[in-house]
Design a protein around this motif. Structure first.
Motif, PDB file in Angstrom:
ATOM      1  N   LEU A 179     -16.072  -6.165 -22.648  1.00  0.00           N
ATOM      2  CA  LEU A 179     -17.012  -5.631 -23.466  1.00  0.00           C
ATOM      3  C   LEU A 179     -17.634  -4.324 -23.204  1.00  0.00           C
ATOM      4  O   LEU A 179     -18.507  -4.020 -23.941  1.00  0.00           O
ATOM      5  CB  LEU A 179     -18.111  -6.905 -23.422  1.00  0.00           C
ATOM      6  N   PHE A 180     -17.311  -3.888 -22.057  1.00  0.00           N
ATOM      7  CA  PHE A 180     -17.904  -2.473 -21.674  1.00  0.00           C
ATOM      8  C   PHE A 180     -17.092  -1.478 -22.100  1.00  0.00           C
ATOM      9  O   PHE A 180     -15.867  -1.583 -22.206  1.00  0.00           O
ATOM     10  CB  PHE A 180     -18.205  -2.643 -20.238  1.00  0.00           C
ATOM     11  N   GLU A 181     -17.493  -0.276 -21.960  1.00  0.00           N
ATOM     12  CA  GLU A 181     -16.891   0.890 -22.465  1.00  0.00           C
ATOM     13  C   GLU A 181     -15.824   1.356 -21.638  1.00  0.00           C
ATOM     14  O   GLU A 181     -14.768   2.048 -22.227  1.00  0.00           O
ATOM     15  CB  GLU A 181     -17.916   2.145 -22.579  1.00  0.00           C
ATOM     16  N   GLY A 182     -15.818   1.264 -20.337  1.00  0.00           N
ATOM     17  CA  GLY A 182     -14.709   1.503 -19.400  1.00  0.00           C
ATOM     18  C   GLY A 182     -14.944   0.753 -18.130  1.00  0.00           C
ATOM     19  O   GLY A 182     -16.173   0.573 -17.681  1.00  0.00           O
ATOM     20  N   TYR A 192      -5.882  -1.893 -13.233  1.00  0.00           N
ATOM     21  CA  TYR A 192      -5.919  -1.882 -14.585  1.00  0.00           C
ATOM     22  C   TYR A 192      -7.094  -0.870 -14.905  1.00  0.00           C
ATOM     23  O   TYR A 192      -8.181  -1.021 -14.399  1.00  0.00           O
ATOM     24  CB  TYR A 192      -6.042  -3.103 -15.307  1.00  0.00           C
ATOM     25  N   ALA A 193      -6.895   0.004 -15.810  1.00  0.00           N
ATOM     26  CA  ALA A 193      -8.024   1.003 -16.290  1.00  0.00           C
ATOM     27  C   ALA A 193      -8.208   0.469 -17.789  1.00  0.00           C
ATOM     28  O   ALA A 193      -7.219   0.796 -18.545  1.00  0.00           O
ATOM     29  CB  ALA A 193      -7.465   2.500 -16.353  1.00  0.00           C
ATOM     30  N   GLY A 194      -9.392   0.140 -17.928  1.00  0.00           N
ATOM     31  CA  GLY A 194      -9.832  -0.245 -19.287  1.00  0.00           C
ATOM     32  C   GLY A 194     -10.737   0.706 -20.076  1.00  0.00           C
ATOM     33  O   GLY A 194     -11.539   1.321 -19.324  1.00  0.00           O
ATOM     34  N   GLY A 195     -10.645   1.204 -21.671  1.00  0.00           N
ATOM     35  CA  GLY A 195     -11.621   1.855 -22.153  1.00  0.00           C
ATOM     36  C   GLY A 195     -11.574   3.214 -21.668  1.00  0.00           C
ATOM     37  O   GLY A 195     -10.317   3.801 -21.262  1.00  0.00           O
ATOM     38  N   LEU A 217       1.854  12.407  -5.999  1.00  0.00           N
ATOM     39  CA  LEU A 217       3.032  12.732  -6.532  1.00  0.00           C
ATOM     40  C   LEU A 217       2.885  13.569  -8.190  1.00  0.00           C
ATOM     41  O   LEU A 217       3.491  14.157  -8.434  1.00  0.00           O
ATOM     42  CB  LEU A 217       4.243  11.811  -6.840  1.00  0.00           C
ATOM     43  N   GLY A 218       1.566  13.061  -8.674  1.00  0.00           N
ATOM     44  CA  GLY A 218       1.234  13.497  -9.892  1.00  0.00           C
ATOM     45  C   GLY A 218       0.067  12.572 -10.462  1.00  0.00           C
ATOM     46  O   GLY A 218      -0.516  11.893  -9.673  1.00  0.00           O
ATOM     47  N   PHE A 219      -0.249  12.698 -11.758  1.00  0.00           N
ATOM     48  CA  PHE A 219      -1.456  11.816 -12.293  1.00  0.00           C
ATOM     49  C   PHE A 219      -1.070  11.476 -13.510  1.00  0.00           C
ATOM     50  O   PHE A 219      -0.208  12.186 -14.311  1.00  0.00           O
ATOM     51  CB  PHE A 219      -2.691  12.964 -12.498  1.00  0.00           C
ATOM     52  N   VAL A 220      -1.662  10.119 -13.881  1.00  0.00           N
ATOM     53  CA  VAL A 220      -1.340   9.674 -15.174  1.00  0.00           C
ATOM     54  C   VAL A 220      -2.627   9.624 -15.968  1.00  0.00           C
ATOM     55  O   VAL A 220      -3.847   9.365 -15.172  1.00  0.00           O
ATOM     56  CB  VAL A 220      -0.560   8.402 -15.124  1.00  0.00           C
ATOM     57  N   ARG A 221      -2.736   9.513 -17.427  1.00  0.00           N
ATOM     58  CA  ARG A 221      -3.945   9.248 -18.067  1.00  0.00           C
ATOM     59  C   ARG A 221      -4.124   8.073 -18.625  1.00  0.00           C
ATOM     60  O   ARG A 221      -2.984   7.765 -19.335  1.00  0.00           O
ATOM     61  CB  ARG A 221      -4.302  10.418 -19.085  1.00  0.00           C
ATOM     62  N   LEU A 222      -4.732   7.063 -18.119  1.00  0.00           N
ATOM     63  CA  LEU A 222      -4.578   5.366 -18.600  1.00  0.00           C
ATOM     64  C   LEU A 222      -5.754   5.130 -19.403  1.00  0.00           C
ATOM     65  O   LEU A 222      -6.990   5.456 -18.973  1.00  0.00           O
ATOM     66  CB  LEU A 222      -4.347   4.812 -17.298  1.00  0.00           C
ATOM     67  N   SER A 223      -5.470   4.351 -20.737  1.00  0.00           N
ATOM     68  CA  SER A 223      -6.619   3.747 -21.180  1.00  0.00           C
ATOM     69  C   SER A 223      -5.938   2.262 -21.470  1.00  0.00           C
ATOM     70  O   SER A 223      -5.006   2.453 -22.407  1.00  0.00           O
ATOM     71  CB  SER A 223      -7.058   4.445 -22.375  1.00  0.00           C
TER      72      SER A 223
END
Length: 314
Positions: A179-182, A192-195, A217-223
């Motif tokens: 229920l929260f924005e992130g 787990y990365a939410g929002g 090693l690198g980065f990822v953008r998760l939502s």
């Protein structure tokens, strides 16, 4: 989960943030929540506490290190169909499906083999377990009945759900925070990365270099996605220097082709299990497994090569 490490409330412009860390499931668990509505602060605190309670509940059910866990008690009743909780049933069912997908390289009955090489000490009590059985069972000796929600062991076994239970707990904890924005639920690097983050962007998550501390090693953008990593550097046997905990159940030997396997998946139990399964397989088989599941993997080979599998997120 015996103690709280820290609790932080921050105001970041128009956003509120809560961070809390506790010890559980053999690692440090950090939960971070952000939301622009200051009226949500009290609910944020309640939901974060509930999320931590979920980790404790899953550990009480699924730990092989506690004689009082539901898993340990059920495993002692060989040849008998034992009714089990939904949590234990679902984690077992997922583990057995991974066993079938890998033709037994991934196998939850690996627990006795892990005991034999020194992975038998409870992280809180320091007590060791030495189950008086031989390591002869395979995943085919675990029979689940979905209609009755029962488990039956055909042979004595020590069942290890470490490759699915933590991911399951991350997913269930994340459900408390939607229920929260992130938010981020991070259990020892599996998360787990939410929002969205405080800037309104997908969360930027680093994939740690297995051999160079502090390097990525690198980065990822998760939502609304999970990232889990299995690595040879994570747990080393106290009895056998250089021997790690990721054992191929078919060969009873440690996997050596990878240093780390990171998987991005829609939920954490899937990412957790697939990162372990891929680590146990030869490169061609690991790539096939990840591609068939439409997942994304960042693999670091034992000879220092990076391999990316699936649709790139970097």
């Amino acid at each position: 989960m015996p103690f709280k490490m820290h609790s932080i409330k921050l105001e970041m412009g128009d956003d509120m943030e809560i961070k809390k860390t506790k010890l559980g499931m053999g690692t440090f668990i950090e939960i971070q929540v952000v939301d622009a509505n200051p009226e949500q602060l009290r609910q944020m605190e309640i939901s974060v506490d509930r999320a931590f309670q979920i980790f404790a509940a899953v550990e009480r059910v699924c730990s092989r290190f506690s004689a009082d866990s539901e898993l340990s008690k059920a495993s002692r009743k060989v040849g008998v169909a034992v009714q089990i909780s939904p949590v234990l049933f679902e984690t077992l069912r997922f583990a057995l499906e991974m066993s079938r997908l890998t033709n037994g390289a991934f196998d939850p009955t690996i627990g006795k083999t892990q005991e034999n090489i020194g992975f038998n000490r409870h992280y809180l009590t320091g007590l060791t377990i030495n189950t008086p059985i031989e390591a002869k069972a395979t995943f085919r000796d675990i029979i689940l009945d979905e209609a009755a929600r029962t488990m039956q062991l055909l042979k004595p076994a020590v069942i290890d759900l470490g490759a699915v239970a933590k991911g399951f707990a991350i997913d269930m904890a994340s459900n408390e925070l939607r229920l929260f924005e992130g938010f981020i639920v991070n259990a020892g690097g599996d998360l787990y990365a939410g929002g969205l983050d405080e800037s309104g962007s997908p969360w930027k998550i680093g994939i740690e270099h297995p051999d160079r501390e502090g390097h990525m090693l690198g980065f990822v953008r998760l939502s609304n996605q999970a990232l889990c990593t299995s690595g040879s550097y994570e747990r080393i046997s106290p009895n056998s220097p250089g021997v790690h905990h990721l054992i191929n159940a078919r060969t009873k030997r440690q996997a050596t082709q990878w240093s780390s396997c990171s998987i991005v998946a829609p939920y954490a139990m899937m990412a957790d299990a697939f990162s372990t399964a891929a680590f146990l397989l030869e490169p061609q088989d690991a790539e096939e497994l990840i591609n068939k599941a439409n997942l994304y993997g960042v693999m670091f080979t034992s000879d220092q090569q990076i391999r990316r599998i699936g649709d790139g997120l970097l």
